[in-house]
Design an enzyme around this catalytic site. Structure first.
Site: not given
Ligand code: F6R
Length: 235
Positions: A63, A130, A132, A137
């Site tokens: 992403d 959550n 995601h 989301e």
């Molecule tokens: C980023 C991504 C997000 C993160 C998620 C957890 O490329 O795909 O889904 O994996 O937001 O983020 P952290 O690792 O910062 O807790």
């Protein structure tokens, strides 16, 4: 789904790097899907310390914020260079283009590029509090292909720690969809910290819900979830 519970973040990062390096040995020219965020930084550090060979690998990031300049130090392009690619340059790196004029066209281009490369061999994932994955989301429906999403307030809050102020966090992003993630031959998820414990427990619940997008991983034949003890606390 395979569960691996490690003592702490460092041990989980090392385990993820070891599994990925074993896959790289089997297929040095693999197509590798990669995440950003805090979670994979330890794995990237270990890959660098171990001198992993990415020279034949084609990477596809999950992403990117939209819109965002590649030169912005909060862009995922910038993050990947700083945390991995400057030290271990891949043969080719692909990241959804946060500078694209037409986000819908960019989503189609990105899916076509993955297809043309022969699909993802391994997809590494983090997970949001959550549930995601990528920027998919929770909601009434989940997208199959790469899509342009509005970020939830929860995700904007969580990501604001990286920006000077909450107002600077982009409110939308381009993300691989659930279909794109599920098409990867192998999925390695890393989940660490107590904030992830609830979302992680749900992905082993035997139930799928759009309110926790990561629960769809239960339909994939080859998923390894590497956790620390805190993230595994509710299992
Ligand atoms: C980023 C991504 C997000 C993160 C998620 C957890 O490329 O795909 O889904 O994996 O937001 O983020 P952290 O690792 O910062 O807790």
């Amino acid at each position: 789904m395979q569960k691996i519970i490690c003592k702490d973040y460092e041990a989980a990062s090392r385990k993820a790097a070891e599994i990925l390096m074993a896959e790289l040995k089997k297929k040095p020219d693999m197509n590798l899907g990669l995440p950003t965020g805090s979670t994979p930084i330890g794995m990237y550090k270990t890959l660098i310390a171990e001198g992993a060979d990415l020279s034949k690998v084609t990477t596809f990031n999950l992403d990117e914020y939209y819109p965002i300049l590649k030169s912005n130090d909060q862009s995922y392009e910038y993050f990947m260079r700083r945390n991995l690619f400057d030290a271990l340059p891949p043969k080719e790196m692909n990241i959804p283009n946060g500078e694209a004029a037409d986000p819908a066209k960019e989503c189609l281009r990105y899916d076509a590029a993955i297809e043309a490369a022969g699909g993802l061999d391994v997809q590494v994932l983090g997970i949001g509090q959550n549930g995601h994955i990528g920027f998919n989301e929770p909601g009434d429906a989940l997208s199959v292909g790469t899509n342009h999403v509005q970020l939830t307030e929860n995700t904007i809050d969580a990501n604001s720690r990286f920006f000077a102020s909450r107002d600077e966090v982009p409110t939308s992003a381009l993300t691989l969809g659930l279909g794109g993630i599920m098409k990867a031959k192998k999925i390695i998820m890393i989940a660490t910290g107590k904030e992830k414990a609830k979302a992680v427990a749900e992905i082993f619940s035997g139930k799928i819900t759009t309110q926790n997008p990561a629960t769809v991983l239960q339909l994939h034949a080859d998923v390894t979830v590497i956790m620390d003890e805190e993230a595994a606390a509710n299992l």
